[in-house]
Design a protein around this motif. Structure first.
Motif, PDB file in Angstrom:
ATOM      1  N   MET A  53       4.831  -6.126  -0.660  1.00 32.84           N
ATOM      2  CA  MET A  53       3.877  -8.576  -0.304  1.00 32.84           C
ATOM      3  C   MET A  53       4.270  -8.782   0.406  1.00 32.84           C
ATOM      4  O   MET A  53       5.660  -8.495   1.384  1.00 32.84           O
ATOM      5  N   LYS A  54       3.446  -9.007   1.572  1.00 30.59           N
ATOM      6  CA  LYS A  54       4.124 -10.183   2.748  1.00 30.59           C
ATOM      7  C   LYS A  54       3.422 -11.420   2.591  1.00 30.59           C
ATOM      8  O   LYS A  54       2.572 -11.496   2.040  1.00 30.59           O
ATOM      9  N   ILE A  55       4.455 -12.352   2.285  1.00 27.45           N
ATOM     10  CA  ILE A  55       3.977 -13.861   2.802  1.00 27.45           C
ATOM     11  C   ILE A  55       4.067 -14.119   4.288  1.00 27.45           C
ATOM     12  O   ILE A  55       4.708 -13.985   5.182  1.00 27.45           O
ATOM     13  N   LYS A  58      11.975 -13.028   7.710  1.00 20.11           N
ATOM     14  CA  LYS A  58      11.229 -12.218   7.819  1.00 20.11           C
ATOM     15  C   LYS A  58      11.437 -10.580   7.008  1.00 20.11           C
ATOM     16  O   LYS A  58      11.834  -9.975   7.637  1.00 20.11           O
ATOM     17  N   ARG A  59      10.549 -10.447   6.329  1.00 19.76           N
ATOM     18  CA  ARG A  59      10.888  -9.247   5.170  1.00 19.76           C
ATOM     19  C   ARG A  59       9.501  -9.198   4.599  1.00 19.76           C
ATOM     20  O   ARG A  59       9.467 -10.392   4.536  1.00 19.76           O
ATOM     21  N   ILE A  60       9.136  -8.110   3.664  1.00 22.24           N
ATOM     22  CA  ILE A  60       9.443  -7.990   3.277  1.00 22.24           C
ATOM     23  C   ILE A  60       9.459  -8.404   1.497  1.00 22.24           C
ATOM     24  O   ILE A  60      10.420  -8.744   1.737  1.00 22.24           O
ATOM     25  N   VAL A  61       8.786  -8.853   0.613  1.00 19.17           N
ATOM     26  CA  VAL A  61       9.494  -9.569  -0.441  1.00 19.17           C
ATOM     27  C   VAL A  61       9.075  -8.072  -1.736  1.00 19.17           C
ATOM     28  O   VAL A  61       7.887  -7.640  -1.426  1.00 19.17           O
ATOM     29  N   LYS A  62      10.465  -8.806  -1.994  1.00 21.18           N
ATOM     30  CA  LYS A  62      10.948  -7.168  -3.291  1.00 21.18           C
ATOM     31  C   LYS A  62      11.354  -7.679  -4.165  1.00 21.18           C
ATOM     32  O   LYS A  62      11.010  -9.576  -4.337  1.00 21.18           O
TER      33      LYS A  62
END
Length: 294
Positions: free
Chosen positions: A1-3, A271-275
């Motif tokens: 997921m990207k926010i 700044k990173r993808i949600v885990k």
């Protein structure tokens, strides 16, 4: 997921020649790209797969047309607002600085800022801001070095009283006078956006780094802003966005207060993808800036 995090989105900015903003046409292209690859939703906590969540900070007037566009595309976003402008009908210090830099000669604004800092004997703040501990602040921001230095000093190392004192002199010197209702969304605007399917979240009260505040002032920022928005909008406020958002801008007591106040999730600017671990933690959800996708 990207926010994804957005701020200024507009078609033109003639009154603010130095303002850095995302052109509305580029915004639409981004949305088309995200929509092709993923589902854009605010129910992000139900599923991590193939989703992009749109978030919009600061409750600025730009976001009214954004909400209307998203509605036409059957999409939604989370819009974070600070409550000081809604209550006091004034421009937040952070945005007063933005507008000074955007509307007047940048070099002159910077020079006047340091002149006033020295006048009020704020040398310690200038020296403090250059220490290694805080050197990373604004490194990822596309500003010239002196602008970054001014923002670092102003936003992190001056208290609210000092900020207001400096801005009083600067606004008078540069003849800046902008009405809050021209710059920010109103309660009427927010209700309209809710009707369009948008979600409203809190961005605090004064847009101050929570880490610099006492517990009493943290409660105003976190609990007070939530209660005000819920009373005015007749909606639960479940999401919080940390002012400035870097890890230095909040602390454990901030997270504890968010939990006890009933927020479901809080967002920073890592700044990173949600885990999966982020959704278990809930109060340090990372976000990309829109400029990462230009």
């Amino acid at each position: 997921m990207k926010i994804i995090m957005y701020h200024y989105i507009r078609k033109k900015s003639e009154d603010y020649p130095n303002l850095k903003f995302l052109h509305f046409n580029k915004f639409k292209k981004q949305i088309a790209k995200f929509q092709t690859n993923s589902i854009i939703t605010t129910d992000f906590h139900d599923d991590l797969k193939s989703k992009t969540v749109l978030t919009f900070d600061d409750g600025i007037k730009d976001h009214l047309s954004v909400a209307e566009y998203l509605n036409k595309k059957n999409l939604s976003g989370i819009f974070f607002v600070s409550t000081f402008p809604l209550i006091e009908k004034k421009i937040l210090p952070v945005h007063q600085l933005h507008l000074l830099l955007a509307k007047r000669n940048i070099k002159k604004v910077i020079n006047k800022f340091f002149e006033i800092c020295l006048k009020f004997n704020n040398k310690d703040f200038i020296k403090f801001s250059n220490t290694k501990k805080y050197s990373y602040l604004y490194n990822s921001v596309d500003d010239e070095a002196k602008v970054k230095e001014v923002k670092k000093i102003f936003n992190y190392f001056l208290n609210l009283s000092q900020k207001k004192q400096i801005l009083k002199y600067m606004n008078k010197f540069f003849d800046i006078n902008i009405k809050s209702s021209q710059f920010y969304l109103t309660i009427k605007d927010l209700k309209y956006m809710i009707d369009l399917g948008m979600v409203i979240g809190s961005h605090g009260y004064n847009h101050e780094p929570l880490n610099n505040l006492s517990i009493k002032k943290k409660k105003i920022e976190i609990t007070g802003s939530k209660k005000f928005l819920e009373k005015k909008l007749k909606k639960d406020i479940n999401y919080f966005c940390y002012p400035y958002g870097w890890k230095y801008s909040y602390d454990k007591s901030s997270i504890k207060l968010l939990k006890s106040s009933g927020y479901k999730f809080a967002f920073n600017v890592e700044k990173r993808i949600v885990k999966n671990s982020d959704l278990l933690n809930k109060y340090e959800i990372p976000r990309f800036d829109t400029i990462d996708f230009l």
